[in-house]
Design a protein around this motif. Structure first.
Motif, short mmCIF file in Angstrom:
data_model
loop_
_atom_site.label_atom_id
_atom_site.label_comp_id
_atom_site.label_asym_id
_atom_site.label_seq_id
_atom_site.Cartn_x
_atom_site.Cartn_y
_atom_site.Cartn_z
N ALA A 105 35.74 74.66 60.13
CA ALA A 105 34.77 75.36 60.99
C ALA A 105 34.84 76.86 60.78
O ALA A 105 35.91 77.48 60.83
N ASN A 106 33.67 77.45 60.55
CA ASN A 106 33.51 78.90 60.42
C ASN A 106 34.35 79.51 59.30
O ASN A 106 34.48 80.74 59.22
N GLY A 107 34.92 78.67 58.45
CA GLY A 107 35.71 79.16 57.34
C GLY A 107 36.92 79.96 57.77
O GLY A 107 37.36 80.87 57.05
N LYS A 108 37.51 79.60 58.90
CA LYS A 108 38.67 80.34 59.40
C LYS A 108 39.72 79.37 59.93
O LYS A 108 39.40 78.31 60.47
N PHE A 109 40.99 79.75 59.80
CA PHE A 109 42.08 79.05 60.46
C PHE A 109 43.26 80.00 60.59
O PHE A 109 43.36 81.01 59.87
N THR A 110 44.14 79.69 61.52
CA THR A 110 45.34 80.50 61.75
C THR A 110 46.56 79.68 61.41
O THR A 110 46.69 78.52 61.81
N LEU A 111 47.48 80.29 60.66
CA LEU A 111 48.68 79.61 60.19
C LEU A 111 49.86 80.57 60.30
O LEU A 111 49.82 81.68 59.76
N GLU A 112 50.86 80.16 61.07
CA GLU A 112 52.06 80.98 61.30
C GLU A 112 51.70 82.39 61.77
O GLU A 112 52.27 83.38 61.34
N GLY A 113 50.68 82.44 62.65
CA GLY A 113 50.28 83.71 63.25
C GLY A 113 49.33 84.55 62.42
O GLY A 113 48.87 85.60 62.88
N ASN A 114 49.01 84.09 61.22
CA ASN A 114 48.10 84.84 60.35
C ASN A 114 46.76 84.13 60.28
O ASN A 114 46.70 82.91 60.08
N GLU A 115 45.66 84.90 60.44
CA GLU A 115 44.33 84.31 60.32
C GLU A 115 43.84 84.44 58.88
O GLU A 115 43.96 85.51 58.27
N TYR A 116 43.30 83.35 58.36
CA TYR A 116 42.78 83.35 57.00
C TYR A 116 41.28 83.09 57.04
O TYR A 116 40.81 82.24 57.80
N THR A 117 40.56 83.83 56.23
CA THR A 117 39.11 83.69 56.13
C THR A 117 38.77 83.11 54.76
O THR A 117 39.16 83.66 53.73
N LEU A 118 38.05 82.00 54.77
CA LEU A 118 37.71 81.29 53.55
C LEU A 118 36.26 81.55 53.15
O LEU A 118 35.48 82.08 53.93
N ALA A 119 35.93 81.15 51.94
CA ALA A 119 34.55 81.25 51.48
C ALA A 119 33.65 80.35 52.33
O ALA A 119 34.02 79.23 52.65
N ILE A 120 32.47 80.86 52.69
CA ILE A 120 31.50 80.11 53.47
C ILE A 120 30.44 79.56 52.51
O ILE A 120 29.78 80.31 51.80
N ASN A 121 30.29 78.24 52.48
CA ASN A 121 29.35 77.65 51.53
C ASN A 121 28.61 76.44 52.08
O ASN A 121 28.00 75.70 51.32
N ASN A 122 28.66 76.26 53.42
CA ASN A 122 27.96 75.12 54.02
C ASN A 122 27.53 75.53 55.42
O ASN A 122 28.24 75.31 56.38
N GLY A 123 26.34 76.16 55.49
CA GLY A 123 25.94 76.75 56.76
C GLY A 123 26.91 77.85 57.13
O GLY A 123 27.15 78.77 56.34
N SER A 124 27.51 77.74 58.30
CA SER A 124 28.52 78.72 58.72
C SER A 124 29.93 78.25 58.43
O SER A 124 30.89 78.90 58.85
N ASN A 125 30.06 77.14 57.70
CA ASN A 125 31.37 76.52 57.50
C ASN A 125 31.82 76.55 56.03
O ASN A 125 31.05 76.86 55.13
N HIS A 126 33.07 76.23 55.85
CA HIS A 126 33.69 76.10 54.53
C HIS A 126 33.72 74.62 54.17
O HIS A 126 34.13 73.79 54.97
N LEU A 127 33.27 74.28 52.95
CA LEU A 127 33.20 72.88 52.53
C LEU A 127 33.86 72.69 51.17
O LEU A 127 33.59 73.44 50.22
N HIS A 128 34.71 71.67 51.06
CA HIS A 128 35.24 71.18 49.78
C HIS A 128 35.86 72.28 48.92
O HIS A 128 35.70 72.29 47.70
#
Length: 374
Positions: A105-128
């Motif tokens: 969702a939204n090409g974002k996730f938080t891991l060990e306190g760090n937020e990572y932003t991914l490439a958006i390629n499916n509407g507002s989301n990150h896919l595959h």
């Protein structure tokens, strides 16, 4: 499955010598990338004349030929016969998917306190895996020939922050074709930083062997008592819903098309089936997860996996714009996918099985597809 390595006897496409008591891999050039990198194709063949063609671009299965009940051997996966069609936009035909199969969702996730932003390629989301996922890179290949099976080992190093993901991820995928007509896909990965991983295979099946026909008359069984409802962006809502009494119940044999056009909110969101089922049995245990049968051809496919989930996608967005190698185009619902995987958006949903991989750990999973006739 263990294979005896024998690199010296890899055959070129023009050689036709059949080695007794040894399964063979044929290697040929499939094309060249825009930068000149050669894309290779490997043909794995077993003693029953089942063939699987795999290219190093995206680790894609381009063809999988299996017999029907009359013994006629035909291709049962959607694909192309040239590299250019794969380089153009296409719906992940036959590809290895990573780092993360399905949506975040939204090409974002938080891991060990760090937020990572991914490439958006499916509407507002990150896919595959993003704009350049594992489906769009050239893998290193090592063919392995043996007496009971033949295999192709593919490796790829996904560098730190590729498509936004943390860590250098070393990935190995091995395709193994056995004499019992089983194709196994095994995955392993390690990382030097905590990251998330969810690998899968995106073959589109049509067991008729005739891609002008849709897949709605295939008999399907899914070993799953529940599925994951989604929102308008096809992101799981977090609910795990029982399938009983709904169009999502494939616990006993049912035609794919029987209820695909039912007046159901979830089906309308996906344009048909494009959902993740919660597989019965314990994650990590190899067990039966699905079967598909085409009565006309008699082809029967059984799927076994160690994964906790499986995405059923019924080719809802195929629109006739992509060419079939022997003529015609791939139309709506002319292929279906059974993508064994962890649940979509798991990095953002703590109740889902974790997809986190830490340094020193090994991501390891496998799925098999067994073919027969009846």
């Amino acid at each position: 499955m263990q294979c005896k390595e024998n690199k010296k006897e890899i055959l070129t496409e023009t050689q036709t010598t059949i080695l007794e008591k040894k399964l063979i891999i044929n290697k040929s050039e499939f094309g060249k990338m825009p930068d000149g990198t050669i894309v290779e194709q490997y043909k794995l063949t077993n003693k029953n004349s089942i063939e699987v063609d795999i290219i190093t671009y995206g680790g894609r299965i381009t063809s999988l030929k299996v017999p029907n009940k009359r013994g006629d051997i035909e291709n049962v996966v959607l694909g192309f016969d040239n590299l250019n069609d794969y380089l153009n936009e296409n719906p992940y035909f036959g590809a290895l998917i990573g780092r993360y199969g399905n949506r975040i969702a939204n090409g974002k996730f938080t891991l060990e306190g760090n937020e990572y932003t991914l490439a958006i390629n499916n509407g507002s989301n990150h896919l595959h895996g993003g704009l350049v996922g594992f489906d769009s890179v050239v893998w290193d290949a090592e063919p392995i020939e043996g007496t009971d099976n033949t295999a192709l080992k593919l490796t790829y190093l996904s560098k730190d922050r590729e498509e936004g993901y943390p860590g250098n991820l070393k990935v190995t995928v091995i395709y193994t074709l056995s004499n019992d007509n089983t194709l196994e896909v095994s995955y392993k990965a390690t990382t030097n930083k905590t990251t998330v991983v969810n690998l899968t295979q995106h073959a589109y099946f049509n067991l008729t062997g005739d891609f002008s026909k849709d897949i709605l008359n295939h008999d399907l069984v899914l070993n799953a008592d529940a599925f994951l409802p989604v929102d308008s962006g096809l992101i799981p809502t977090g609910e795990i819903r029982n399938v009983k009494g709904s169009p999502f119940d494939f616990t006993s044999v049912k035609k794919i098309g029987k209820e695909i056009e039912a007046d159901n909110e979830q089906l309308k969101l996906g344009g048909g089936y494009d959902h993740c089922w919660v597989l019965n049995g314990k994650k990590g245990n190899m067990r039966f997860v699905a079967s598909a049968y085409d009565e006309t051809s008699g082809r029967f496919m059984e799927v076994f996996s160690e994964e906790p989930g499986m995405q059923l996608y019924t080719g809802n967005f195929l629109d006739g714009s992509l060419p079939i190698p022997n003529g015609g185009t791939y139309n709506k619902r002319t292929g279906f996918c059974l993508e064994t995987q962890h649940y979509p958006d798991s990095p953002n949903q703590k109740e889902f099985p974790t997809t986190t991989l830490k340094p020193g750990e090994i991501y390891s999973t496998k799925t098999t597809y067994k073919f027969s006739t009846k």
